[in-house]
Design a protein around this motif. Structure first.
Motif, PDB file in Angstrom:
ATOM      1  N   LEU A  53       0.836  -1.201   0.000  1.00 13.30           N
ATOM      2  CA  LEU A  53       0.000   0.000   0.000  1.00 13.30           C
ATOM      3  C   LEU A  53       0.871   1.252   0.000  1.00 13.30           C
ATOM      4  O   LEU A  53       0.620   2.196  -0.756  1.00 13.30           O
ATOM      5  CB  LEU A  53      -0.934   0.005   1.214  1.00 13.30           C
ATOM      6  N   LYS A  54       1.896   1.241   0.832  1.00 19.31           N
ATOM      7  CA  LYS A  54       2.824   2.375   0.887  1.00 19.31           C
ATOM      8  C   LYS A  54       3.553   2.529  -0.454  1.00 19.31           C
ATOM      9  O   LYS A  54       3.741   3.634  -0.957  1.00 19.31           O
ATOM     10  CB  LYS A  54       3.826   2.177   2.025  1.00 19.31           C
ATOM     11  N   PHE A  55       3.938   1.403  -1.038  1.00 23.94           N
ATOM     12  CA  PHE A  55       4.620   1.417  -2.331  1.00 23.94           C
ATOM     13  C   PHE A  55       3.731   2.058  -3.402  1.00 23.94           C
ATOM     14  O   PHE A  55       4.156   2.952  -4.125  1.00 23.94           O
ATOM     15  CB  PHE A  55       5.000  -0.011  -2.737  1.00 23.94           C
ATOM     16  N   PHE A  56       2.480   1.604  -3.496  1.00 25.17           N
ATOM     17  CA  PHE A  56       1.587   2.124  -4.532  1.00 25.17           C
ATOM     18  C   PHE A  56       1.260   3.601  -4.312  1.00 25.17           C
ATOM     19  O   PHE A  56       1.137   4.353  -5.272  1.00 25.17           O
ATOM     20  CB  PHE A  56       0.313   1.288  -4.635  1.00 25.17           C
ATOM     21  N   ARG A  57       1.156   4.018  -3.047  1.00 26.63           N
ATOM     22  CA  ARG A  57       0.916   5.442  -2.761  1.00 26.63           C
ATOM     23  C   ARG A  57       2.111   6.298  -3.168  1.00 26.63           C
ATOM     24  O   ARG A  57       1.945   7.423  -3.621  1.00 26.63           O
ATOM     25  CB  ARG A  57       0.623   5.651  -1.277  1.00 26.63           C
ATOM     26  N   GLY A  58       3.314   5.768  -2.987  1.00 28.09           N
ATOM     27  CA  GLY A  58       4.518   6.528  -3.300  1.00 28.09           C
ATOM     28  C   GLY A  58       4.997   6.374  -4.740  1.00 28.09           C
ATOM     29  O   GLY A  58       5.957   7.023  -5.155  1.00 28.09           O
ATOM     30  N   LEU A  59       4.347   5.527  -5.491  1.00 27.05           N
ATOM     31  CA  LEU A  59       4.781   5.219  -6.858  1.00 27.05           C
ATOM     32  C   LEU A  59       4.881   6.440  -7.770  1.00 27.05           C
ATOM     33  O   LEU A  59       5.812   6.511  -8.579  1.00 27.05           O
ATOM     34  CB  LEU A  59       3.868   4.154  -7.468  1.00 27.05           C
ATOM     35  N   PRO A  60       3.981   7.423  -7.682  1.00 25.75           N
ATOM     36  CA  PRO A  60       4.130   8.589  -8.563  1.00 25.75           C
ATOM     37  C   PRO A  60       5.474   9.311  -8.403  1.00 25.75           C
ATOM     38  O   PRO A  60       5.974   9.919  -9.347  1.00 25.75           O
ATOM     39  CB  PRO A  60       2.972   9.505  -8.145  1.00 25.75           C
ATOM     40  N   ASP A  61       6.068   9.220  -7.224  1.00 19.14           N
ATOM     41  CA  ASP A  61       7.358   9.875  -6.973  1.00 19.14           C
ATOM     42  C   ASP A  61       8.552   8.980  -7.305  1.00 19.14           C
ATOM     43  O   ASP A  61       9.696   9.435  -7.253  1.00 19.14           O
ATOM     44  CB  ASP A  61       7.457  10.311  -5.508  1.00 19.14           C
ATOM     45  N   PHE A  62       8.290   7.720  -7.603  1.00 14.39           N
ATOM     46  CA  PHE A  62       9.361   6.764  -7.873  1.00 14.39           C
ATOM     47  C   PHE A  62       9.883   6.943  -9.291  1.00 14.39           C
ATOM     48  O   PHE A  62       9.120   6.977 -10.252  1.00 14.39           O
ATOM     49  CB  PHE A  62       8.858   5.329  -7.681  1.00 14.39           C
ATOM     50  N   GLU A  63      11.191   7.060  -9.407  1.00 15.45           N
ATOM     51  CA  GLU A  63      11.832   7.168 -10.725  1.00 15.45           C
ATOM     52  C   GLU A  63      12.432   5.810 -11.072  1.00 15.45           C
ATOM     53  O   GLU A  63      13.437   5.398 -10.495  1.00 15.45           O
ATOM     54  CB  GLU A  63      12.916   8.236 -10.714  1.00 15.45           C
ATOM     55  N   TYR A  64      11.806   5.134 -11.992  1.00 15.30           N
ATOM     56  CA  TYR A  64      12.255   3.803 -12.402  1.00 15.30           C
ATOM     57  C   TYR A  64      13.540   3.935 -13.210  1.00 15.30           C
ATOM     58  O   TYR A  64      13.588   4.631 -14.212  1.00 15.30           O
ATOM     59  CB  TYR A  64      11.160   3.131 -13.248  1.00 15.30           C
ATOM     60  N   ARG A  65      14.603   3.264 -12.747  1.00 17.39           N
ATOM     61  CA  ARG A  65      15.873   3.238 -13.479  1.00 17.39           C
ATOM     62  C   ARG A  65      16.103   1.868 -14.096  1.00 17.39           C
ATOM     63  O   ARG A  65      16.548   1.762 -15.220  1.00 17.39           O
ATOM     64  CB  ARG A  65      17.019   3.624 -12.554  1.00 17.39           C
ATOM     65  N   ASP A  66      15.821   0.843 -13.301  1.00 17.79           N
ATOM     66  CA  ASP A  66      15.958  -0.535 -13.771  1.00 17.79           C
ATOM     67  C   ASP A  66      15.261  -1.451 -12.768  1.00 17.79           C
ATOM     68  O   ASP A  66      14.756  -0.984 -11.755  1.00 17.79           O
ATOM     69  CB  ASP A  66      17.432  -0.926 -13.952  1.00 17.79           C
ATOM     70  N   ASP A  67      15.233  -2.738 -13.087  1.00 21.39           N
ATOM     71  CA  ASP A  67      14.553  -3.690 -12.201  1.00 21.39           C
ATOM     72  C   ASP A  67      15.175  -3.720 -10.816  1.00 21.39           C
ATOM     73  O   ASP A  67      14.481  -3.890  -9.820  1.00 21.39           O
ATOM     74  CB  ASP A  67      14.577  -5.093 -12.815  1.00 21.39           C
ATOM     75  N   ASN A  68      16.481  -3.534 -10.753  1.00 21.74           N
ATOM     76  CA  ASN A  68      17.163  -3.564  -9.464  1.00 21.74           C
ATOM     77  C   ASN A  68      16.708  -2.412  -8.572  1.00 21.74           C
ATOM     78  O   ASN A  68      16.485  -2.599  -7.376  1.00 21.74           O
ATOM     79  CB  ASN A  68      18.682  -3.532  -9.663  1.00 21.74           C
ATOM     80  N   SER A  69      16.559  -1.219  -9.148  1.00 21.40           N
ATOM     81  CA  SER A  69      16.128  -0.078  -8.336  1.00 21.40           C
ATOM     82  C   SER A  69      14.727  -0.307  -7.784  1.00 21.40           C
ATOM     83  O   SER A  69      14.428   0.086  -6.657  1.00 21.40           O
ATOM     84  CB  SER A  69      16.178   1.221  -9.142  1.00 21.40           C
ATOM     85  N   LEU A  70      13.878  -0.964  -8.558  1.00 23.80           N
ATOM     86  CA  LEU A  70      12.530  -1.292  -8.103  1.00 23.80           C
ATOM     87  C   LEU A  70      12.592  -2.253  -6.919  1.00 23.80           C
ATOM     88  O   LEU A  70      11.958  -2.028  -5.884  1.00 23.80           O
ATOM     89  CB  LEU A  70      11.726  -1.913  -9.245  1.00 23.80           C
ATOM     90  N   GLU A  71      13.378  -3.304  -7.055  1.00 24.40           N
ATOM     91  CA  GLU A  71      13.469  -4.297  -5.982  1.00 24.40           C
ATOM     92  C   GLU A  71      14.104  -3.716  -4.728  1.00 24.40           C
ATOM     93  O   GLU A  71      13.653  -3.985  -3.610  1.00 24.40           O
ATOM     94  CB  GLU A  71      14.249  -5.527  -6.449  1.00 24.40           C
ATOM     95  N   VAL A  72      15.117  -2.890  -4.881  1.00 25.45           N
ATOM     96  CA  VAL A  72      15.764  -2.259  -3.730  1.00 25.45           C
ATOM     97  C   VAL A  72      14.762  -1.382  -2.984  1.00 25.45           C
ATOM     98  O   VAL A  72      14.695  -1.407  -1.753  1.00 25.45           O
ATOM     99  CB  VAL A  72      17.006  -1.442  -4.171  1.00 25.45           C
ATOM    100  N   TRP A  73      13.969  -0.626  -3.719  1.00 26.87           N
ATOM    101  CA  TRP A  73      12.982   0.244  -3.085  1.00 26.87           C
ATOM    102  C   TRP A  73      11.920  -0.580  -2.362  1.00 26.87           C
ATOM    103  O   TRP A  73      11.558  -0.272  -1.222  1.00 26.87           O
ATOM    104  CB  TRP A  73      12.356   1.170  -4.127  1.00 26.87           C
ATOM    105  N   LEU A  74      11.435  -1.628  -3.000  1.00 25.06           N
ATOM    106  CA  LEU A  74      10.444  -2.495  -2.357  1.00 25.06           C
ATOM    107  C   LEU A  74      11.009  -3.118  -1.076  1.00 25.06           C
ATOM    108  O   LEU A  74      10.329  -3.167  -0.046  1.00 25.06           O
ATOM    109  CB  LEU A  74       9.993  -3.600  -3.317  1.00 25.06           C
ATOM    110  N   LYS A  75      12.245  -3.594  -1.123  1.00 29.17           N
ATOM    111  CA  LYS A  75      12.860  -4.198   0.062  1.00 29.17           C
ATOM    112  C   LYS A  75      12.991  -3.180   1.187  1.00 29.17           C
ATOM    113  O   LYS A  75      12.725  -3.490   2.349  1.00 29.17           O
ATOM    114  CB  LYS A  75      14.233  -4.780  -0.280  1.00 29.17           C
ATOM    115  N   ARG A  76      13.408  -1.974   0.851  1.00 30.91           N
ATOM    116  CA  ARG A  76      13.570  -0.940   1.872  1.00 30.91           C
ATOM    117  C   ARG A  76      12.228  -0.633   2.532  1.00 30.91           C
ATOM    118  O   ARG A  76      12.134  -0.497   3.754  1.00 30.91           O
ATOM    119  CB  ARG A  76      14.174   0.328   1.271  1.00 30.91           C
TER     120      ARG A  76
END
Length: 184
Positions: A53-76
């Motif tokens: 839920l927090k991830f989807f709420r913050g998604l507009p501010d997320f700058e996708y660089r690659d799959d790794n950046s996505l996974e790192v953000w989700l883990k954090r």
């Protein structure tokens, strides 16, 4: 284009199918990550749901660089949600300052000697405080300074708790017959 890039773009447009696909793609690993902290499956499921839920709420501010950046953000997000859950449940122990000169026990595990499941099971048996700091430092790669700030403890306490966690982990693995492979 990276594997998850289009899915993330669709999630930013509130596409429920894409959100479900992303959830299904990551929820298993993230559940396992949360289990290392909260220990009970129903609590880990709750943490994962809150994290997404927090991830989807913050998604507009997320700058996708690659799959790794996505996974790192989700883990954090999941680690932070796990720690918040432990605080809310008052499951995080009150740490006491420890002698910073206390020596650290080195954990040496040859990659062929102990399977991942045995290590994972032993980590889950650690007391909450030891397990939390062990996971943050060894598994997630946080520094003692970052851990100290996040848990509002001293750096010395973080080091001491890690040392005790490693010693207990070594003892647990020896009890399971892994001492023949050298220092754990």
């Amino acid at each position: 284009m990276y594997r998850w890039q289009k899915v993330v773009e669709m999630c930013k447009e509130n596409n429920r199918f894409a959100q479900n696909r992303l959830y299904e793609g990551f929820s298993g690993r993230l559940f396992r990550l949360c289990m290392r902290y909260v220990h009970r499956p129903e609590e880990a499921e709750e943490v994962v749901m809150n994290g997404f839920l927090k991830f989807f709420r913050g998604l507009p501010d997320f700058e996708y660089r690659d799959d790794n950046s996505l996974e790192v953000w989700l883990k954090r997000i999941m680690v932070n949600e796990s720690l918040m859950h432990l605080r809310q449940q008052k499951a995080l122990p009150i740490f006491t300052d420890a002698d910073e000169t206390e020596g650290l026990v080195t954990v040496y595990v040859p990659h062929y000697s102990i399977d991942t499941e045995a290590i994972y099971a032993a980590i889950l048996e650690l007391p909450t405080g030891y397990r939390t700091i062990f996971n943050l430092y060894v598994v997630e790669g946080y520094t003692h300074d970052e851990i100290a700030k996040q848990l509002t403890i001293s750096i010395g306490t973080s080091k001491s708790q890690l040392s005790k966690a490693r010693a207990m982990l070594q003892q647990l693995l020896k009890q399971r017959g892994y001492e023949q492979y050298g220092t754990v």
